[in-house]
Design an enzyme around this catalytic site. Structure first.
Site, PDB file in Angstrom:
ATOM      1  N   ASP A 109      -8.527   4.193  -8.285  1.00  0.00           N
ATOM      2  CA  ASP A 109      -9.909   3.871  -7.918  1.00  0.00           C
ATOM      3  C   ASP A 109     -10.610   5.161  -7.496  1.00  0.00           C
ATOM      4  O   ASP A 109     -10.163   5.848  -6.576  1.00  0.00           O
ATOM      5  CB  ASP A 109      -9.922   2.869  -6.764  1.00  0.00           C
ATOM      6  CG  ASP A 109     -11.289   2.236  -6.560  1.00  0.00           C
ATOM      7  OD1 ASP A 109     -12.305   2.962  -6.696  1.00  0.00           O
ATOM      8  OD2 ASP A 109     -11.356   1.035  -6.263  1.00  0.00           O
TER       9      ASP A 109
ATOM     10  N   TYR B  19      -6.276  -0.586 -20.282  1.00  0.00           N
ATOM     11  CA  TYR B  19      -7.277  -0.205 -19.284  1.00  0.00           C
ATOM     12  C   TYR B  19      -7.875   1.153 -19.634  1.00  0.00           C
ATOM     13  O   TYR B  19      -9.092   1.344 -19.570  1.00  0.00           O
ATOM     14  CB  TYR B  19      -6.645  -0.160 -17.898  1.00  0.00           C
ATOM     15  CG  TYR B  19      -7.609   0.295 -16.815  1.00  0.00           C
ATOM     16  CD1 TYR B  19      -8.451  -0.615 -16.186  1.00  0.00           C
ATOM     17  CD2 TYR B  19      -7.700   1.635 -16.452  1.00  0.00           C
ATOM     18  CE1 TYR B  19      -9.352  -0.205 -15.218  1.00  0.00           C
ATOM     19  CE2 TYR B  19      -8.596   2.058 -15.485  1.00  0.00           C
ATOM     20  CZ  TYR B  19      -9.413   1.132 -14.869  1.00  0.00           C
ATOM     21  OH  TYR B  19     -10.314   1.547 -13.916  1.00  0.00           O
TER      22      TYR B  19
ATOM     23  N   ASP C 249       0.875  -1.163   0.000  1.00  0.00           N
ATOM     24  CA  ASP C 249       0.000   0.000   0.000  1.00  0.00           C
ATOM     25  C   ASP C 249       0.918   1.219   0.000  1.00  0.00           C
ATOM     26  O   ASP C 249       1.713   1.414   0.926  1.00  0.00           O
ATOM     27  CB  ASP C 249      -0.875  -0.020   1.254  1.00  0.00           C
ATOM     28  CG  ASP C 249      -1.868   1.131   1.312  1.00  0.00           C
ATOM     29  OD1 ASP C 249      -1.638   2.167   0.650  1.00  0.00           O
ATOM     30  OD2 ASP C 249      -2.873   1.018   2.045  1.00  0.00           O
TER      31      ASP C 249
END
Length: 228
Positions: free
Chosen positions: A134, A210, A112
């Site tokens: 996100d 993507y 992270d």
């Protein structure tokens, strides 16, 4: 270098850390190759010391499958690239591409980024990429968005004077959120002068599969900020 994402109780990792099982080759790369090109497990991180033969140092946060990261590393051999990604399958894909291309200017961490960024030396980066993170659409999830005051402070600390921060998104509310967070911060100067500067990909941008899926609610927006 561990193959598990770091676990700090001060942070909670939202979303999956692994999808489908890895292939035998991918698992071998995670077990054997990742430790060779990984970041130190603890202590300060000095990108220039990790790759002393590179003139510049860049970081991509949340590199997904590594398509942009690997392409940038191939196009810019004099730049050292560090990628941070918590999703194991993405890390495995990136390792496969790095190994196939024989790249020596990439280092990876399965982590992270909020946990590992404080370990980076101050003013150690020339560029930071945060591409299509996100968006956490729901209002109650807004605090899960990566761009917050705390990470903005880390961006400012990590970038050298004259360094660049690039954020890209195809979600209007996330673009608005980033502009609110960064446009009022006098440590950063938004580089757009005309609409084309943020609605068209920058000259050095590498479009990924993507990105072409157009999963958001607007055309991609590219926000480049200069560290004063």
């Amino acid at each position: 270098m561990t193959t598990e994402p770091t676990q700090n109780p001060a942070f909670r990792l939202f979303g999956r850390s692994q999808g489908k099982p890895l292939s035998a080759r991918q698992q071998r790369l995670v077990d054997e190759f990742l430790p060779r090109i990984g970041l130190p497990d603890d202590g300060p991180i000095d990108p220039a010391a990790l790759m002393p033969d590179r003139r510049r140092q860049a970081l991509e946060i949340g590199f997904g499958g590594g398509e942009h990261l690997v392409a940038q590393a191939e196009a810019n051999p004099q730049t050292g690239f560090i990628g941070i990604e918590p999703f194991l399958n993405g890390v495995a894909k990136a390792l496969t591409a790095i190994d196939a291309a024989g790249l020596g200017n990439v280092r990876l961490a399965r982590a992270d980024a909020r946990e590992i960024l404080p370990r980076f030396e101050t003013a150690s980066l020339d560029q930071i990429f945060l591409l299509f993170p996100d968006p956490w659409h729901k209002k109650r999830h807004a605090k899960r968005r990566f761009v917050q005051q705390s990470t903005r402070d880390e961006f400012a600390r990590l970038l050298k004077p004259g360094g660049r921060l690039r954020i890209a998104t195809d979600v209007k509310s996330y673009a608005d959120h980033c502009m609110v967070e960064l446009s009022g911060d006098d440590r950063f100067i938004w580089q757009a002068r005309t609409a084309d500067d943020w609605t068209l990909p920058p000259a050095d941008h590498i479009t990924t599969r993507y990105e072409t899926k157009n999963l958001g609610d607007c055309a991609p927006v590219f926000m480049d900020f200069l560290r004063v």
